[in-house]
Design a protein around this motif. Structure first.
Motif, PDB file in Angstrom:
ATOM      1  N   ILE A  15       4.521  -2.052 -10.900  1.00 15.67           N
ATOM      2  CA  ILE A  15       5.089  -0.884 -10.212  1.00 15.67           C
ATOM      3  C   ILE A  15       6.538  -0.677 -10.665  1.00 15.67           C
ATOM      4  N   ALA A  16       7.246  -1.774 -10.926  1.00 14.95           N
ATOM      5  CA  ALA A  16       8.636  -1.676 -11.408  1.00 14.95           C
ATOM      6  C   ALA A  16       8.702  -0.969 -12.765  1.00 14.95           C
ATOM      7  N   HIS A  17       7.707  -1.185 -13.632  1.00 13.57           N
ATOM      8  CA  HIS A  17       7.666  -0.441 -14.909  1.00 13.57           C
ATOM      9  C   HIS A  17       7.608   1.061 -14.640  1.00 13.57           C
ATOM     10  N   LEU A  18       6.684   1.450 -13.782  1.00 15.12           N
ATOM     11  CA  LEU A  18       6.491   2.862 -13.442  1.00 15.12           C
ATOM     12  C   LEU A  18       7.790   3.463 -12.887  1.00 15.12           C
ATOM     13  N   VAL A  19       8.370   2.805 -11.877  1.00 16.61           N
ATOM     14  CA  VAL A  19       9.575   3.319 -11.216  1.00 16.61           C
ATOM     15  C   VAL A  19      10.750   3.369 -12.195  1.00 16.61           C
ATOM     16  N   ALA A  20      10.901   2.338 -13.015  1.00 17.29           N
ATOM     17  CA  ALA A  20      12.011   2.306 -13.982  1.00 17.29           C
ATOM     18  C   ALA A  20      11.878   3.436 -14.999  1.00 17.29           C
TER      19      ALA A  20
ATOM     20  N   GLY B 166      -1.387  -8.386 -15.926  1.00 16.46           N
ATOM     21  CA  GLY B 166      -1.529  -7.000 -15.501  1.00 16.46           C
ATOM     22  C   GLY B 166      -0.894  -6.067 -16.517  1.00 16.46           C
ATOM     23  N   ASP B 167      -1.102  -4.761 -16.326  1.00 14.07           N
ATOM     24  CA  ASP B 167      -0.371  -3.797 -17.147  1.00 14.07           C
ATOM     25  C   ASP B 167      -0.289  -2.437 -16.464  1.00 14.07           C
ATOM     26  N   TYR B 168       0.639  -1.630 -16.987  1.00 12.84           N
ATOM     27  CA  TYR B 168       0.866  -0.285 -16.461  1.00 12.84           C
ATOM     28  C   TYR B 168       0.743   0.708 -17.601  1.00 12.84           C
ATOM     29  N   ARG B 169       0.107   1.845 -17.329  1.00 12.63           N
ATOM     30  CA  ARG B 169       0.119   2.945 -18.306  1.00 12.63           C
ATOM     31  C   ARG B 169       0.048   4.276 -17.571  1.00 12.63           C
ATOM     32  N   LYS B 170       0.698   5.258 -18.168  1.00 11.45           N
ATOM     33  CA  LYS B 170       0.605   6.619 -17.629  1.00 11.45           C
ATOM     34  C   LYS B 170      -0.568   7.291 -18.324  1.00 11.45           C
TER      35      LYS B 170
ATOM     36  N   PHE C  11      12.851  -4.098 -10.701  1.00 14.98           N
ATOM     37  CA  PHE C  11      11.996  -5.183 -10.212  1.00 14.98           C
ATOM     38  C   PHE C  11      12.700  -5.947  -9.089  1.00 14.98           C
ATOM     39  N   GLN C  12      13.982  -6.252  -9.303  1.00 16.29           N
ATOM     40  CA  GLN C  12      14.759  -6.949  -8.268  1.00 16.29           C
ATOM     41  C   GLN C  12      14.786  -6.142  -6.966  1.00 16.29           C
ATOM     42  N   GLN C  13      15.060  -4.849  -7.089  1.00 13.23           N
ATOM     43  CA  GLN C  13      15.178  -3.995  -5.895  1.00 13.23           C
ATOM     44  C   GLN C  13      13.849  -3.881  -5.145  1.00 13.23           C
TER      45      GLN C  13
ATOM     46  N   PHE D 204       0.837  -1.200   0.000  1.00 13.27           N
ATOM     47  CA  PHE D 204       0.000   0.000   0.000  1.00 13.27           C
ATOM     48  C   PHE D 204       0.872   1.251   0.000  1.00 13.27           C
ATOM     49  N   GLU D 205       1.990   1.225   0.737  1.00 12.42           N
ATOM     50  CA  GLU D 205       2.932   2.361   0.755  1.00 12.42           C
ATOM     51  C   GLU D 205       3.523   2.592  -0.642  1.00 12.42           C
ATOM     52  N   LEU D 206       3.879   1.505  -1.334  1.00 11.50           N
ATOM     53  CA  LEU D 206       4.405   1.636  -2.705  1.00 11.50           C
ATOM     54  C   LEU D 206       3.361   2.264  -3.628  1.00 11.50           C
ATOM     55  N   ILE D 207       2.116   1.844  -3.469  1.00 14.26           N
ATOM     56  CA  ILE D 207       1.023   2.373  -4.294  1.00 14.26           C
ATOM     57  C   ILE D 207       0.844   3.871  -4.028  1.00 14.26           C
ATOM     58  N   LYS D 208       0.824   4.254  -2.742  1.00 12.17           N
ATOM     59  CA  LYS D 208       0.653   5.670  -2.386  1.00 12.17           C
ATOM     60  C   LYS D 208       1.842   6.512  -2.840  1.00 12.17           C
ATOM     61  N   THR D 209       3.046   6.052  -2.532  1.00 11.00           N
ATOM     62  CA  THR D 209       4.270   6.799  -2.859  1.00 11.00           C
ATOM     63  C   THR D 209       4.375   7.083  -4.351  1.00 11.00           C
ATOM     64  N   ASN D 210       3.942   6.114  -5.164  1.00 10.45           N
ATOM     65  CA  ASN D 210       4.090   6.249  -6.617  1.00 10.45           C
ATOM     66  C   ASN D 210       2.820   6.741  -7.310  1.00 10.45           C
ATOM     67  N   ASN D 211       1.842   7.226  -6.504  1.00 12.70           N
ATOM     68  CA  ASN D 211       0.622   7.808  -7.065  1.00 12.70           C
ATOM     69  C   ASN D 211      -0.055   6.856  -8.057  1.00 12.70           C
TER      70      ASN D 211
END
Length: 198
Positions: free
Chosen positions: A70-75, A39-43, A94-96, A18-25
């Motif tokens: 989330i790793a896609h977003l952060v990367a 799953g998938d990620y998009r801005k 993703f590893q981190q 939940f913290e990762l979700i909040k931190t990364n909006n």
């Protein structure tokens, strides 16, 4: 949101996830099953980050998929939008992100060695890691599907889209299968789930 997450991921992972979700909006959408992806990620055009994950996944696969997206977003944020979606920057990220979660409070102890091995060099999909995929499947509800590797040589099987194939020889990692209607040859992962036509 954290109450919703409790239904889908291991309980010990809810607060940090939940913290990762909040931190990364992140706007997390839990959606009906899509056969082609977990799953998938998009801005989004409004700047928000949308991640979708299939509701049908078991809690361990759901969790891995959530961190994958989330790793896609952060990367992309750390290294720029020009990186390859599953390139070295994404793998590193993703590893981190996953490292703190690879512990017995979150995953059953018999899964930990397979997860640790997978995250030495994570693949674009955990499904392409046959050993991990099979180990995760034991937490799925039972179904009437078979894996490609369980189909006898020359046996017929049907995909989710109705197409019928005949299983052929195994190449290095995948099986050559012929689409009955067209004669075209396709390669299938050994752990692809199909309907065996007995």
């Amino acid at each position: 949101m954290d109450k919703t997450l409790e239904k889908y991921i291991p309980s010990a992972s809810v607060i940090p996830a939940f913290e990762l979700i909040k931190t990364n909006n992140v706007h997390l959408k839990i959606v009906n099953e899509r056969v082609t992806r977990h799953g998938d990620y998009r801005k989004m055009s409004n700047g928000q980050h949308q991640i979708t994950v299939n509701a049908s996944l078991n809690k361990y696969r759901f969790f891995i998929t959530l961190i994958h997206e989330i790793a896609h977003l952060v990367a992309f944020q750390q290294f720029g939008r020009t990186i390859k979606p599953h390139g070295k920057e994404w793998k590193f990220t993703f590893q981190q992100l996953m490292l703190p979660f690879i512990n017995p409070a979150i995953f059953p102890s018999h899964l930990l060695p397979l997860i640790a091995l997978h995250f030495k060099n994570p693949k674009a999909s955990s499904d392409t890691d046959a050993r991990l995929s099979l180990a995760l499947k034991q937490f799925d509800p039972p179904n009437d599907k078979n894996y490609i590797f369980e189909i006898p040589d020359g046996g017929l099987f049907r995909l989710y889209n109705g197409k019928i194939f005949k299983r052929g020889n195994r190449r290095v990692k995948r099986y050559e299968c012929v689409e009955v209607a067209t004669g075209r040859v396709y390669l299938f992962n050994p752990n692809a789930e199909v309907e065996f036509l007995k």
